[in-house]
Motif scaffolding. Structure first.
Motif, PDB file in Angstrom:
ATOM      1  N   ILE A  60       4.130   5.876  -5.546  1.00  0.00           N
ATOM      2  CA  ILE A  60       4.113   6.082  -6.999  1.00  0.00           C
ATOM      3  C   ILE A  60       3.121   7.170  -7.369  1.00  0.00           C
ATOM      4  N   GLU A  61       2.002   7.219  -6.675  1.00  0.00           N
ATOM      5  CA  GLU A  61       1.031   8.282  -6.924  1.00  0.00           C
ATOM      6  C   GLU A  61       1.623   9.651  -6.617  1.00  0.00           C
ATOM      7  N   GLN A  62       2.397   9.717  -5.545  1.00  0.00           N
ATOM      8  CA  GLN A  62       2.976  10.995  -5.146  1.00  0.00           C
ATOM      9  C   GLN A  62       4.160  11.394  -6.025  1.00  0.00           C
ATOM     10  N   GLU A  63       4.920  10.391  -6.481  1.00  0.00           N
ATOM     11  CA  GLU A  63       6.108  10.662  -7.295  1.00  0.00           C
ATOM     12  C   GLU A  63       6.204   9.615  -8.402  1.00  0.00           C
ATOM     13  N   PRO A  64       5.555   9.855  -9.549  1.00  0.00           N
ATOM     14  CA  PRO A  64       5.559   8.863 -10.629  1.00  0.00           C
ATOM     15  C   PRO A  64       6.953   8.484 -11.112  1.00  0.00           C
ATOM     16  N   LEU A  65       7.928   9.384 -10.996  1.00  0.00           N
ATOM     17  CA  LEU A  65       9.279   9.063 -11.449  1.00  0.00           C
ATOM     18  C   LEU A  65       9.911   7.931 -10.637  1.00  0.00           C
ATOM     19  N   MET A  66       9.342   7.635  -9.454  1.00  0.00           N
ATOM     20  CA  MET A  66       9.845   6.525  -8.641  1.00  0.00           C
ATOM     21  C   MET A  66       9.186   5.207  -9.004  1.00  0.00           C
ATOM     22  N   GLY A  67       8.314   5.227 -10.013  1.00  0.00           N
ATOM     23  CA  GLY A  67       7.569   4.025 -10.363  1.00  0.00           C
ATOM     24  C   GLY A  67       8.441   2.827 -10.671  1.00  0.00           C
ATOM     25  N   GLY A  68       9.529   3.047 -11.401  1.00  0.00           N
ATOM     26  CA  GLY A  68      10.372   1.927 -11.797  1.00  0.00           C
ATOM     27  C   GLY A  68      11.011   1.233 -10.608  1.00  0.00           C
ATOM     28  N   ILE A  69      11.655   2.009  -9.737  1.00  0.00           N
ATOM     29  CA  ILE A  69      12.342   1.400  -8.599  1.00  0.00           C
ATOM     30  C   ILE A  69      11.347   0.796  -7.611  1.00  0.00           C
ATOM     31  N   VAL A  70      10.190   1.446  -7.432  1.00  0.00           N
ATOM     32  CA  VAL A  70       9.216   0.927  -6.470  1.00  0.00           C
ATOM     33  C   VAL A  70       8.560  -0.348  -6.996  1.00  0.00           C
ATOM     34  N   HIS A  71       8.231  -0.373  -8.274  1.00  0.00           N
ATOM     35  CA  HIS A  71       7.687  -1.609  -8.844  1.00  0.00           C
ATOM     36  C   HIS A  71       8.716  -2.735  -8.776  1.00  0.00           C
ATOM     37  N   ALA A  72       9.945  -2.450  -9.182  1.00  0.00           N
ATOM     38  CA  ALA A  72      10.976  -3.498  -9.201  1.00  0.00           C
ATOM     39  C   ALA A  72      11.297  -3.986  -7.796  1.00  0.00           C
ATOM     40  N   GLY A  73      11.333  -3.047  -6.834  1.00  0.00           N
ATOM     41  CA  GLY A  73      11.753  -3.420  -5.490  1.00  0.00           C
ATOM     42  C   GLY A  73      10.651  -3.969  -4.609  1.00  0.00           C
ATOM     43  N   ILE A  74       9.397  -3.591  -4.877  1.00  0.00           N
ATOM     44  CA  ILE A  74       8.293  -3.991  -4.007  1.00  0.00           C
ATOM     45  C   ILE A  74       7.177  -4.708  -4.772  1.00  0.00           C
ATOM     46  N   LEU A  75       6.545  -4.011  -5.694  1.00  0.00           N
ATOM     47  CA  LEU A  75       5.270  -4.474  -6.241  1.00  0.00           C
ATOM     48  C   LEU A  75       5.400  -5.642  -7.210  1.00  0.00           C
ATOM     49  N   HIS A  76       6.581  -5.898  -7.721  1.00  0.00           N
ATOM     50  CA  HIS A  76       6.772  -7.059  -8.594  1.00  0.00           C
ATOM     51  C   HIS A  76       6.911  -8.368  -7.814  1.00  0.00           C
ATOM     52  N   HIS A  77       6.904  -8.298  -6.490  1.00  0.00           N
ATOM     53  CA  HIS A  77       7.133  -9.480  -5.659  1.00  0.00           C
ATOM     54  C   HIS A  77       5.869  -9.823  -4.877  1.00  0.00           C
ATOM     55  N   ASP A  78       5.738 -11.093  -4.511  1.00  0.00           N
ATOM     56  CA  ASP A  78       4.530 -11.524  -3.808  1.00  0.00           C
ATOM     57  C   ASP A  78       4.755 -11.749  -2.322  1.00  0.00           C
ATOM     58  N   SER A  79       5.949 -11.420  -1.822  1.00  0.00           N
ATOM     59  CA  SER A  79       6.232 -11.613  -0.399  1.00  0.00           C
ATOM     60  C   SER A  79       7.421 -10.758   0.004  1.00  0.00           C
ATOM     61  N   LEU A  80       7.551 -10.544   1.312  1.00  0.00           N
ATOM     62  CA  LEU A  80       8.675  -9.760   1.818  1.00  0.00           C
ATOM     63  C   LEU A  80       9.999 -10.448   1.533  1.00  0.00           C
ATOM     64  N   ASP A  81      10.065 -11.770   1.696  1.00  0.00           N
ATOM     65  CA  ASP A  81      11.338 -12.460   1.471  1.00  0.00           C
ATOM     66  C   ASP A  81      11.774 -12.358   0.011  1.00  0.00           C
ATOM     67  N   ALA A  82      10.817 -12.409  -0.921  1.00  0.00           N
ATOM     68  CA  ALA A  82      11.182 -12.262  -2.330  1.00  0.00           C
ATOM     69  C   ALA A  82      11.709 -10.860  -2.608  1.00  0.00           C
ATOM     70  N   ALA A  83      11.082  -9.851  -2.008  1.00  0.00           N
ATOM     71  CA  ALA A  83      11.549  -8.479  -2.186  1.00  0.00           C
ATOM     72  C   ALA A  83      12.943  -8.292  -1.587  1.00  0.00           C
ATOM     73  N   LEU A  84      13.188  -8.887  -0.411  1.00  0.00           N
ATOM     74  CA  LEU A  84      14.496  -8.776   0.216  1.00  0.00           C
ATOM     75  C   LEU A  84      15.570  -9.454  -0.632  1.00  0.00           C
TER      76      LEU A  84
ATOM     77  N   ASP B 141       0.836  -1.202   0.000  1.00  0.00           N
ATOM     78  CA  ASP B 141       0.000   0.000   0.000  1.00  0.00           C
ATOM     79  C   ASP B 141       0.873   1.255   0.000  1.00  0.00           C
ATOM     80  N   GLU B 142       1.921   1.233   0.797  1.00  0.00           N
ATOM     81  CA  GLU B 142       2.846   2.366   0.821  1.00  0.00           C
ATOM     82  C   GLU B 142       3.507   2.570  -0.543  1.00  0.00           C
ATOM     83  N   ALA B 143       3.851   1.461  -1.186  1.00  0.00           N
ATOM     84  CA  ALA B 143       4.502   1.535  -2.491  1.00  0.00           C
ATOM     85  C   ALA B 143       3.582   2.171  -3.535  1.00  0.00           C
ATOM     86  N   ARG B 144       2.329   1.767  -3.557  1.00  0.00           N
ATOM     87  CA  ARG B 144       1.386   2.343  -4.514  1.00  0.00           C
ATOM     88  C   ARG B 144       1.166   3.835  -4.240  1.00  0.00           C
ATOM     89  N   SER B 145       1.096   4.194  -2.961  1.00  0.00           N
ATOM     90  CA  SER B 145       0.941   5.595  -2.610  1.00  0.00           C
ATOM     91  C   SER B 145       2.168   6.409  -3.027  1.00  0.00           C
TER      92      SER B 145
END
Length: 269
Positions: A26-50, A20-24
């Motif tokens: 991106i809404e606030q700063e679209p230029l961060m979309g790439g890093i936030v998607h790659a680092g958070i939203l492309h994964h289905d769990s915390l361990d995968a993101a880590l 939820d924080e990641a989606r928010s």
């Protein structure tokens, strides 16, 4: 056909909040979309993101991101304690660092958190007798984060390293649970001994910026080490030490110094 994977954001409230924080963000700063998607939203769990984040930070021309990611994923699958410790570290940073306003921040931006998670991977490799690979991880942590933790060192849960410049933790050091330390802390030896030669830090200890704790000595639980101190002798539980060499200057001042993060010596002699 196998059963579909469960949507972990529905059963893991911590991971759901991070997403939820990641989606928010991106809404606030679209230029961060790439890093936030790659680092958070492309994964289905915390361990995968880590696993992804550790691999991205430690990758080099000598070892690819994909190889490191495979190693991290295998470690997290084999040892659930790694992820449990990471969750405790994440909570520690969120609760203790006034600069941390969202759970996603340490994962994406805070090198102290990232360095500790990378150390945990190296320590797991060391315990599996994959020592050369563990040394490689140690080398990359030092090069990338400016943090040098020997993979044989034993570090507990709920660790917060603020700023994380020039941290050194030696081979036979032990760090308990819920410890907080500031930048330029050294847990080192005093010579060329090959045996047990590094400090043993109890639970709930707060270690101030620039403090040096040297030798095979115990620092008692819930004690405080003032910034710039050089500790050469055992520290009893729930005391404050300060100076060069460090001496007891009073009580710790609260039940959980590492949580309160209060470094002032109010009323101390």
């Amino acid at each position: 056909m196998g059963q579909p994977k469960p949507n972990l954001t529905k059963i893991d409230p911590v991971w759901a909040k991070i997403c939820d924080e990641a989606r928010s963000a991106i809404e606030q700063e679209p230029l961060m979309g790439g890093i936030v998607h790659a680092g958070i939203l492309h994964h289905d769990s915390l361990d995968a993101a880590l696993a992804y984040r550790v691999a991205m930070k430690l990758a080099s021309p000598e070892m690819s991101e994909q190889t490191l990611r495979d190693i991290a994923n295998a470690a997290f699958a084999a040892e659930p304690e790694l992820v449990a410790a990471s969750r405790a570290d994440l909570a520690a940073v969120y609760e203790r660092d006034p600069a941390c306003h969202r759970l996603m921040q340490p994962i994406l931006f805070f090198k102290g958190f990232q360095a500790v998670q990378s150390y945990r991977l190296g320590h797991w490799l060391w315990e599996q007798d994959r020592k050369d690979l563990a040394y490689f991880i140690q080398m990359r942590i030092s090069e990338v984060f400016g943090v040098d933790i020997h993979p044989a060192a034993r570090v507990g849960r709920g660790i917060m390293i603020d700023h994380a410049h020039s941290i050194v933790i030696g081979e036979t050091a032990v760090v308990g649970d819920n410890v907080s330390m500031l930048h330029s802390v050294t847990l080192g030896g005093t010579g060329k001994e090959d045996d047990d030669r590094h400090p043993k830090i109890g639970d709930g200890v707060l270690i101030g910026a620039g403090a040096k704790v040297l030798g095979n000595i115990k620092v008692g639980h819930c004690s405080r080490i003032a910034a710039g101190s050089v500790v050469l002798q055992e520290v009893p539980p729930m005391k404050t030490v300060a100076g060069v060499p460090a001496k007891i200057v009073g009580e710790a001042g609260c039940a959980q110094p590492s949580v309160s993060m209060d470094q002032l010596l109010r009323g101390q002699n």
